[in-house]
Design a protein around this motif. Sequence first.
Motif, short mmCIF file in Angstrom:
data_model
loop_
_atom_site.label_atom_id
_atom_site.label_comp_id
_atom_site.label_asym_id
_atom_site.label_seq_id
_atom_site.Cartn_x
_atom_site.Cartn_y
_atom_site.Cartn_z
N ALA A 225 -8.31 -20.37 -10.53
CA ALA A 225 -8.09 -20.40 -9.08
C ALA A 225 -9.35 -20.09 -8.30
O ALA A 225 -9.27 -19.70 -7.13
CB ALA A 225 -6.99 -19.42 -8.71
N GLY A 226 -10.51 -20.27 -8.89
CA GLY A 226 -11.74 -19.94 -8.19
C GLY A 226 -11.71 -18.48 -7.78
O GLY A 226 -11.42 -17.61 -8.59
N ASN A 227 -12.00 -18.21 -6.55
CA ASN A 227 -12.00 -16.84 -6.06
C ASN A 227 -10.77 -16.53 -5.22
O ASN A 227 -10.73 -15.53 -4.51
CB ASN A 227 -13.27 -16.58 -5.24
CG ASN A 227 -14.43 -16.17 -6.11
OD1 ASN A 227 -14.50 -16.56 -7.26
ND2 ASN A 227 -15.36 -15.40 -5.56
N MET A 228 -9.76 -17.38 -5.31
CA MET A 228 -8.57 -17.17 -4.50
C MET A 228 -7.73 -16.03 -5.06
O MET A 228 -7.58 -15.89 -6.27
CB MET A 228 -7.72 -18.43 -4.45
CG MET A 228 -6.68 -18.42 -3.35
SD MET A 228 -5.77 -19.96 -3.26
CE MET A 228 -4.62 -19.74 -4.60
N LEU A 229 -7.22 -15.20 -4.17
CA LEU A 229 -6.32 -14.11 -4.55
C LEU A 229 -4.90 -14.42 -4.10
O LEU A 229 -4.69 -14.95 -3.02
CB LEU A 229 -6.76 -12.80 -3.90
CG LEU A 229 -8.05 -12.16 -4.42
CD1 LEU A 229 -8.37 -10.91 -3.59
CD2 LEU A 229 -7.92 -11.80 -5.88
N THR A 230 -3.96 -14.05 -4.94
CA THR A 230 -2.55 -14.06 -4.54
C THR A 230 -2.14 -12.61 -4.33
O THR A 230 -2.25 -11.79 -5.25
CB THR A 230 -1.67 -14.71 -5.62
OG1 THR A 230 -2.10 -16.06 -5.82
CG2 THR A 230 -0.21 -14.71 -5.19
N PHE A 231 -1.70 -12.30 -3.13
CA PHE A 231 -1.35 -10.93 -2.78
C PHE A 231 0.15 -10.69 -2.91
O PHE A 231 0.96 -11.57 -2.66
CB PHE A 231 -1.75 -10.63 -1.33
CG PHE A 231 -3.21 -10.35 -1.15
CD1 PHE A 231 -4.11 -11.38 -0.90
CD2 PHE A 231 -3.71 -9.06 -1.22
CE1 PHE A 231 -5.46 -11.13 -0.74
CE2 PHE A 231 -5.05 -8.79 -1.06
CZ PHE A 231 -5.94 -9.82 -0.81
N GLY A 232 0.49 -9.47 -3.27
CA GLY A 232 1.87 -9.04 -3.18
C GLY A 232 2.21 -8.72 -1.74
O GLY A 232 1.35 -8.75 -0.86
N GLY A 233 3.46 -8.40 -1.50
CA GLY A 233 3.93 -8.16 -0.15
C GLY A 233 3.52 -6.82 0.43
O GLY A 233 3.73 -6.58 1.62
N GLY A 234 2.92 -5.97 -0.38
CA GLY A 234 2.46 -4.68 0.11
C GLY A 234 3.50 -3.59 -0.01
O GLY A 234 4.71 -3.85 0.00
N THR A 235 3.02 -2.37 -0.15
CA THR A 235 3.87 -1.17 -0.16
C THR A 235 3.32 -0.20 0.87
O THR A 235 2.15 0.16 0.81
CB THR A 235 3.88 -0.48 -1.53
OG1 THR A 235 4.42 -1.36 -2.50
CG2 THR A 235 4.71 0.80 -1.47
N ARG A 236 4.19 0.17 1.80
CA ARG A 236 3.78 1.15 2.81
C ARG A 236 4.07 2.55 2.28
O ARG A 236 5.22 2.87 1.98
CB ARG A 236 4.55 0.93 4.11
CG ARG A 236 4.12 -0.29 4.87
CD ARG A 236 4.88 -0.42 6.18
NE ARG A 236 4.47 -1.62 6.89
CZ ARG A 236 3.48 -1.67 7.75
NH1 ARG A 236 2.80 -0.57 8.04
NH2 ARG A 236 3.14 -2.80 8.34
N LEU A 237 3.02 3.34 2.17
CA LEU A 237 3.14 4.72 1.70
C LEU A 237 2.96 5.67 2.87
O LEU A 237 1.98 5.57 3.61
CB LEU A 237 2.08 5.02 0.63
CG LEU A 237 1.95 6.49 0.22
CD1 LEU A 237 3.21 6.95 -0.51
CD2 LEU A 237 0.72 6.69 -0.66
N MET A 238 3.92 6.55 3.01
CA MET A 238 3.79 7.62 4.00
C MET A 238 3.79 8.94 3.24
O MET A 238 4.71 9.22 2.47
CB MET A 238 4.92 7.60 5.02
CG MET A 238 4.83 8.73 6.02
SD MET A 238 6.19 8.80 7.18
CE MET A 238 5.91 7.32 8.12
N VAL A 239 2.76 9.74 3.48
CA VAL A 239 2.68 11.05 2.86
C VAL A 239 2.91 12.10 3.93
O VAL A 239 2.19 12.16 4.93
CB VAL A 239 1.31 11.27 2.18
CG1 VAL A 239 1.27 12.66 1.54
CG2 VAL A 239 1.06 10.20 1.14
N LYS A 240 3.93 12.90 3.73
CA LYS A 240 4.26 13.93 4.70
C LYS A 240 3.45 15.19 4.41
O LYS A 240 3.36 15.61 3.26
CB LYS A 240 5.76 14.25 4.64
CG LYS A 240 6.64 13.07 5.00
CD LYS A 240 8.11 13.46 5.04
CE LYS A 240 8.61 13.82 3.65
NZ LYS A 240 10.07 14.12 3.67
N PRO A 241 2.87 15.77 5.46
CA PRO A 241 2.05 16.97 5.23
C PRO A 241 2.89 18.17 4.85
O PRO A 241 4.10 18.18 5.07
CB PRO A 241 1.35 17.18 6.58
CG PRO A 241 2.20 16.47 7.58
CD PRO A 241 2.87 15.34 6.87
#
Lengths: 114, 114
Positions: free
Chosen positions: A98-114
């Motif tokens: 695929a050359g330099n093409m990336l396939t990305f996942g949908g992402g994970t939002r992480l929230m860290v509570k203090p």
Amino acid sequence: AQSVSQHNHHVILSEAASLELGCNYSYGGTVNLFWYVQYPGQHLQLLLKYFSGDPLVKGIKGFEAEFIKSKFSFNLRKPSVQWSDTAEYFCAVNAKNAGNMLTFGGGTRLMVKP
Amino acid sequence: DAGVIQSPRHEVTEMGQEVTLRCKPISGHDYLFWYRQTMMRGLELLIYFNNNVPIDDSGMPEDRFSAKMPNASFSTLKIQPSEPRDSAVYFCASSLGGSWGEQYFGPGTRLTVT
């Protein structure tokens, strides 16, 4: 065509908790694997990458990821998260044809509570 | 190195107007990618170039979108006419051939179409 799945869309942790974010890809050939991080309001930055060799790779800020070829997985881990790790995390795959093409996942939002 | 440069950083325009987003890749990089990021659809690859030639534009949503790369150090993404659903953050990324997919992202342009 390859695809990338990140099963955890949102994760909430308390500081000092351990983190593991899942990433699975579908592609039968050789791949290069990446984790990118996007802090709130910022652009994507490379966290770590795997091309070959030791399947356990270490990145910046104490993050690591393990490539398990038999499971088509590249999970991200951190033993003890900090509030500053609050961000969105993207797994990405580059297939060797695929050359330099990336396939990305949908992402994970992480929230860290203090 | 200054990294990938994008301009403007923020753009607010009215529906129907033409919008032009600009990108300067990292010097020496021969791949350039345009992405769009929204809450609804996440990170989408719109188009990418190799040595200034468009390789894959299958992600360009409509004929209203066009992209050019007249030389190795400059690319534009144009939307004409713009619509409210085009509101998003548009990222440009560049990459060096042979780096197996490692991409460097710009700061993004936040586009708001009213």
